[in-house]
Design an enzyme around this catalytic site. Structure first.
Site, PDB file in Angstrom:
ATOM      1  N   LYS A 111       0.685  -1.100   0.075  1.00 34.82           N
ATOM      2  CA  LYS A 111      -0.058   0.065  -0.012  1.00 34.82           C
ATOM      3  C   LYS A 111       0.804   1.357   0.071  1.00 34.82           C
ATOM      4  O   LYS A 111       0.346   2.274  -0.384  1.00 34.82           O
ATOM      5  CB  LYS A 111      -0.972  -0.062   1.344  1.00 34.82           C
ATOM      6  N   LYS A 193      -6.853  -9.721  -8.374  1.00 39.17           N
ATOM      7  CA  LYS A 193      -8.158 -10.153  -7.837  1.00 39.17           C
ATOM      8  C   LYS A 193      -9.162  -8.903  -8.287  1.00 39.17           C
ATOM      9  O   LYS A 193      -8.717  -7.772  -8.452  1.00 39.17           O
ATOM     10  CB  LYS A 193      -8.075 -10.323  -6.308  1.00 39.17           C
ATOM     11  N   LYS A 196     -13.115  -3.779  -5.458  1.00 37.92           N
ATOM     12  CA  LYS A 196     -13.985  -2.399  -5.589  1.00 37.92           C
ATOM     13  C   LYS A 196     -13.030  -1.322  -5.400  1.00 37.92           C
ATOM     14  O   LYS A 196     -13.301  -0.234  -5.781  1.00 37.92           O
ATOM     15  CB  LYS A 196     -14.969  -2.388  -4.393  1.00 37.92           C
TER      16      LYS A 196
HETATM   17  P1  ADP Z   1     -11.979  -5.318  -1.730  1.00 39.62           P
HETATM   18  O1  ADP Z   1     -10.528  -5.784  -2.188  1.00 39.62           O
HETATM   19  O2  ADP Z   1     -13.037  -5.729  -2.641  1.00 39.62           O
HETATM   20  O3  ADP Z   1     -11.677  -3.944  -0.948  1.00 39.62           O
HETATM   21  P2  ADP Z   1     -12.313  -6.247   1.084  1.00 39.62           P
HETATM   22  O4  ADP Z   1     -10.934  -6.121   1.423  1.00 39.62           O
HETATM   23  O5  ADP Z   1     -13.225  -5.343   1.714  1.00 39.62           O
HETATM   24  O6  ADP Z   1     -12.146  -6.446  -0.546  1.00 39.62           O
HETATM   25  O7  ADP Z   1     -12.489  -7.761   1.428  1.00 39.62           O
HETATM   26  C1  ADP Z   1     -13.953  -8.204   1.924  1.00 39.62           C
HETATM   27  C2  ADP Z   1     -14.066  -9.616   1.980  1.00 39.62           C
HETATM   28  O8  ADP Z   1     -14.164 -10.167   0.463  1.00 39.62           O
HETATM   29  C3  ADP Z   1     -12.713 -10.508   2.303  1.00 39.62           C
HETATM   30  O9  ADP Z   1     -13.299 -11.564   3.059  1.00 39.62           O
HETATM   31  C4  ADP Z   1     -12.104 -10.944   1.200  1.00 39.62           C
HETATM   32  O10 ADP Z   1     -11.228 -12.112   1.357  1.00 39.62           O
HETATM   33  C5  ADP Z   1     -13.193 -10.968   0.187  1.00 39.62           C
HETATM   34  N1  ADP Z   1     -12.753 -10.668  -1.256  1.00 39.62           N
HETATM   35  C6  ADP Z   1     -12.318  -9.674  -1.877  1.00 39.62           C
HETATM   36  N2  ADP Z   1     -12.001  -9.629  -3.044  1.00 39.62           N
HETATM   37  C7  ADP Z   1     -12.377 -11.004  -3.401  1.00 39.62           C
HETATM   38  C8  ADP Z   1     -12.196 -11.563  -4.683  1.00 39.62           C
HETATM   39  N3  ADP Z   1     -11.906 -10.900  -5.796  1.00 39.62           N
HETATM   40  N4  ADP Z   1     -12.837 -12.834  -4.818  1.00 39.62           N
HETATM   41  C9  ADP Z   1     -13.169 -13.423  -3.799  1.00 39.62           C
HETATM   42  N5  ADP Z   1     -13.323 -13.057  -2.485  1.00 39.62           N
HETATM   43  C10 ADP Z   1     -12.826 -11.694  -2.298  1.00 39.62           C
END
Ligand code: ADP
Ligand code: NA
Length: 325
Positions: A111, A193, A196
């Protein structure tokens, strides 16, 4: 009965990846476990959030928790900032964490990589807030993706270190996370991955996208030139990701999908996939529309916060007593 804690950041509208990889799984877990599912708005502000957007995304995520099928009778649903014990315990854990171990977190290193301006202190210490989130509820398991494994190890270390210094206060959570759902990749760069936080909004489908947007994004999703629907994560990451989405939404195996699209091109497959995804999301959106502006949502969140405060304060008082407050 195991105690489970998990949270999602309201740093944007949640994606199909968050749903298929996390939320869908939370819904299954709520039946046989004591579950705490939190909208972690305090984690979201480690990077700047527009205040009006943050307020909207926080409420929106809470409404989506319910819309996907989380049941306030079966799981405690709440907003992190409504339970002050999270930041209170986080401070105490920060005083017991070493700067060196926090600097070694790969997420911290990632980050700050391309940051030229000042690095907010929150980016360094937020794993202590995450540890507080988990330890406050006597959590046994934390259903998060593999990307969070290092933070869970830190949580265990902090709990054990505290217990050694001050007596047996914390339950040390298991590193074994319950089996989580599929990992969904970016539609534009399928080796990353789906997130959002991605700047390119063609790379993710959100749970609030219209059918038109879903069709457009899937149509434009990156694939290869060989035009055969085959699962091959190494050489055909794009189509393999779309097959994972297809399989997770329908329950069909990769073999079944392959034979279904034998001799048909990507266009045909993508058209069907768009319909499948839209059909998966539509009932969730219908329920969401009813919930977002409802007083029912306020009541559920107030009840959730009250339940969480009760349990979290009990642990916080134990900790404060142990350290001499
Ligand atoms: P983001 O990267 O979308 O901000 P978060 O860090 O808020 O995601 O993650 C929230 C939950 O969603 C966690 O349990 C994470 O492991 C899961 N998660 C996030 N992105 C993915 C993805 N692309 N595929 C599957 N699970 C995901
Ligand atoms: Na439950």
């Amino acid at each position: 009965m195991a105690t489970i804690f998990s949270g999602i950041q309201p740093s944007g509208v949640i994606t199909l990846g968050n749903y298929l990889g996390a939320l869908k799984h939370f819904v299954d877990l709520q039946h046989d476990n004591d579950c705490y599912f939190c909208v972690v708005n305090q984690h979201a502000i480690t990077v700047y959030q527009d205040p009006a957007e943050l307020r909207k995304n926080t409420r929106s995520l809470a409404a989506l928790y319910l819309a996907v099928g989380l049941d306030p009778e079966k799981a405690t649903l709440f907003i992190q900032s409504e339970v002050p014990a999270h930041t209170q315990l986080s401070w105490i854990l920060q005083c017991n964490a070493y700067i060196g171990e926090l600097e070694r977190m790969t997420q911290f290193k990632d980050k700050i990589k391309n940051k030229n301006e000042g690095i907010p202190g929150g980016l360094l210490v937020y794993p202590c807030l995450m540890a507080a989130d988990i330890l406050l509820y006597n959590t046994d398991f934390v259903p998060v993706g593999n990307d969070q494994k290092q933070h869970l190890e830190l949580t265990r270390n902090l709990a054990q270190r505290f217990n050694q210094k001050y007596g047996d206060v914390f339950k040390v959570p298991e590193i074994r996370t319950p089996k989580v759902g599929a990992r969904i990749m970016s539609l534009q760069e399928p080796t990353k991955k789906m997130s959002k936080s991605d700047e390119n909004n063609a790379s993710f489908i959100t749970m609030l996208d219209s059918e038109k947007e879903i069709i457009k994004k899937i149509k434009r999703a990156q694939t290869d030139s060989d035009a055969s629907v085959h699962y091959d994560i190494e050489n055909k990451a794009g189509i393999s990701n779309l097959m994972t989405i297809y399989s997770t939404c329908t329950g069909k195996s990769f073999e079944e999908i392959q034979s279904l699209y034998e001799g048909k091109g990507y266009g045909h497959f993508k058209g069907d996939l768009a319909t499948i995804v839209a059909d998966t999301i539509r009932p969730i959106q219908e329920r969401y529309e009813q919930l977002y502006n409802s007083t029912e949502l306020d009541e559920i969140l107030a009840t959730g916060a009250a339940k969480a405060n009760l349990k979290a304060n009990e642990m916080l008082h134990k900790v404060e007593k142990a350290i001499g407050f």
